[in-house]
Write a protein that holds these residues in place. Structure first.
Motif, short mmCIF file in Angstrom:
data_model
loop_
_atom_site.label_atom_id
_atom_site.label_comp_id
_atom_site.label_asym_id
_atom_site.label_seq_id
_atom_site.Cartn_x
_atom_site.Cartn_y
_atom_site.Cartn_z
N PHE A 1 0.83 -1.20 0.00
CA PHE A 1 0.00 0.00 0.00
C PHE A 1 0.87 1.25 0.00
O PHE A 1 1.71 1.43 0.86
N LEU A 2 0.62 2.08 -0.98
CA LEU A 2 1.31 3.36 -1.08
C LEU A 2 0.38 4.42 -0.52
O LEU A 2 -0.78 4.51 -0.91
N ILE A 3 0.89 5.20 0.40
CA ILE A 3 0.13 6.30 0.99
C ILE A 3 0.81 7.60 0.59
O ILE A 3 2.03 7.74 0.73
N LEU A 4 0.04 8.54 0.07
CA LEU A 4 0.53 9.89 -0.20
C LEU A 4 -0.10 10.81 0.84
O LEU A 4 -1.31 10.77 1.05
N ARG A 5 0.75 11.62 1.44
CA ARG A 5 0.26 12.54 2.47
C ARG A 5 1.10 13.80 2.48
O ARG A 5 2.24 13.80 2.01
N PRO A 6 0.55 14.88 3.03
CA PRO A 6 1.34 16.11 3.14
C PRO A 6 2.54 15.90 4.09
O PRO A 6 2.46 15.13 5.05
N MET A 7 3.61 16.59 3.79
CA MET A 7 4.80 16.54 4.64
C MET A 7 4.47 17.08 6.03
O MET A 7 3.75 18.07 6.16
N GLN A 8 5.03 16.44 7.03
CA GLN A 8 4.96 16.90 8.41
C GLN A 8 6.35 17.40 8.82
O GLN A 8 7.35 16.95 8.26
N PRO A 9 6.44 18.32 9.78
CA PRO A 9 7.77 18.83 10.17
C PRO A 9 8.76 17.72 10.55
O PRO A 9 9.94 17.81 10.25
N GLU A 10 8.26 16.65 11.16
CA GLU A 10 9.15 15.56 11.57
C GLU A 10 9.69 14.75 10.39
O GLU A 10 10.57 13.91 10.56
N ASP A 11 9.19 14.99 9.18
CA ASP A 11 9.68 14.30 7.98
C ASP A 11 10.95 14.93 7.41
O ASP A 11 11.61 14.32 6.55
N THR A 12 11.27 16.12 7.84
CA THR A 12 12.36 16.89 7.22
C THR A 12 13.67 16.13 7.15
O THR A 12 14.34 16.10 6.12
N ASP A 13 14.07 15.47 8.24
CA ASP A 13 15.35 14.77 8.25
C ASP A 13 15.38 13.63 7.23
O ASP A 13 16.34 13.50 6.47
N ILE A 14 14.33 12.83 7.19
CA ILE A 14 14.29 11.71 6.24
C ILE A 14 14.26 12.22 4.80
O ILE A 14 14.98 11.71 3.93
N LEU A 15 13.44 13.24 4.53
CA LEU A 15 13.37 13.79 3.17
C LEU A 15 14.70 14.42 2.76
O LEU A 15 15.12 14.29 1.60
N SER A 16 15.37 15.05 3.70
CA SER A 16 16.69 15.63 3.42
C SER A 16 17.67 14.55 3.01
O SER A 16 18.48 14.74 2.09
N HIS A 17 17.62 13.40 3.67
CA HIS A 17 18.52 12.29 3.33
C HIS A 17 18.17 11.68 1.98
O HIS A 17 19.08 11.36 1.20
N ILE A 18 16.89 11.52 1.68
CA ILE A 18 16.50 11.00 0.36
C ILE A 18 17.01 11.95 -0.72
O ILE A 18 17.59 11.51 -1.72
N TYR A 19 16.80 13.24 -0.52
CA TYR A 19 17.23 14.25 -1.50
C TYR A 19 18.74 14.21 -1.69
O TYR A 19 19.24 14.17 -2.82
N LEU A 20 19.48 14.20 -0.60
CA LEU A 20 20.94 14.18 -0.69
C LEU A 20 21.44 12.87 -1.28
O LEU A 20 22.25 12.88 -2.22
N ASP A 21 20.99 11.75 -0.75
CA ASP A 21 21.50 10.44 -1.20
C ASP A 21 21.23 10.20 -2.69
O ASP A 21 22.10 9.70 -3.41
N THR A 22 20.04 10.56 -3.14
CA THR A 22 19.70 10.35 -4.55
C THR A 22 20.55 11.24 -5.45
O THR A 22 21.04 10.80 -6.50
N ARG A 23 20.76 12.47 -5.02
CA ARG A 23 21.56 13.38 -5.85
C ARG A 23 23.04 12.98 -5.85
O ARG A 23 23.69 13.03 -6.89
N VAL A 24 23.57 12.55 -4.72
CA VAL A 24 24.97 12.11 -4.68
C VAL A 24 25.17 10.90 -5.59
O VAL A 24 26.16 10.82 -6.33
N ALA A 25 24.22 9.96 -5.57
CA ALA A 25 24.34 8.74 -6.37
C ALA A 25 24.14 8.97 -7.87
O ALA A 25 24.72 8.25 -8.68
N ASN A 26 23.33 9.97 -8.23
CA ASN A 26 22.92 10.09 -9.64
C ASN A 26 23.27 11.40 -10.33
O ASN A 26 23.24 11.46 -11.55
N PHE A 27 23.56 12.44 -9.59
CA PHE A 27 23.77 13.76 -10.19
C PHE A 27 25.26 14.11 -10.16
O PHE A 27 25.70 14.91 -9.35
N PHE A 28 26.02 13.55 -11.08
CA PHE A 28 27.47 13.74 -11.09
C PHE A 28 27.87 15.19 -11.29
O PHE A 28 29.00 15.58 -10.97
#
Length: 155
Positions: free
Chosen positions: A12-39
């Motif tokens: 089950f995929l759930i889409l929901r608005p971002m909550q303040p406590e999501d910031t750290d996880i989203l920051s890591h997804i953003y950084l990790d994906t860009r480091v791996a793919n955006f040379f």
């Protein structure tokens, strides 16, 4: 509003608005994906997510309690600024679900830019019906602007 989508290949995929406590996880997804793919990025940082999504509407994708992706939409100009999915969750319909949310939320035809080098993203958006409306070689790196013809009735 929380949307539950049952057609994800991972449960089950759930889409929901971002909550303040999501910031750290989203920051890591953003950084990790860009480091791996955006040379072309010189020095991406964990703080980039907060800076790059500031003032935007952020929708979060969750599977089995794990945040697996997000989209960031500038609502005043219907510009999809960010759409990121963890590498091991790509090609499972999550990006398409986030894109559908952005289309439904946008008040005008949805637009976005993709770095020319990012061929995976370019193919994804083209497959989803976006049309190349501009190409800039003066930006560093060069980029392509896409517009969503599917929601052009919103003009």
């Amino acid at each position: 509003m929380i949307q539950k989508i049952t057609n994800s290949q991972n449960g089950f995929l759930i889409l929901r608005p971002m909550q303040p406590e999501d910031t750290d996880i989203l920051s890591h997804i953003y950084l990790d994906t860009r480091v791996a793919n955006f040379f072309w990025l010189e020095s991406p940082a964990l703080s980039d997510f907060s800076a790059d999504s500031s003032g935007e509407l952020v929708q979060v994708a969750v599977i089995d309690g794990e945040i697996v992706g997000f989209a960031s939409l500038s609502t005043w100009d219907s510009f999809l600024h960010l759409l990121f999915v963890k590498d091991n969750f790509q090609k499972k319909g999550i990006g398409a679900a986030l894109l559908k949310w952005a289309r439904q939320t946008a008040k005008k035809p949805l637009e976005l830019k993709v770095v020319t080098y990012n061929t995976r993203a370019r193919h994804f958006y083209e497959r989803e019906g976006f049309k190349n409306i501009a190409h800039s070689n003066t930006n560093n790196p060069a980029n392509v602007t896409y517009r969503d013809d599917r929601n052009s009735q919103k003009i």
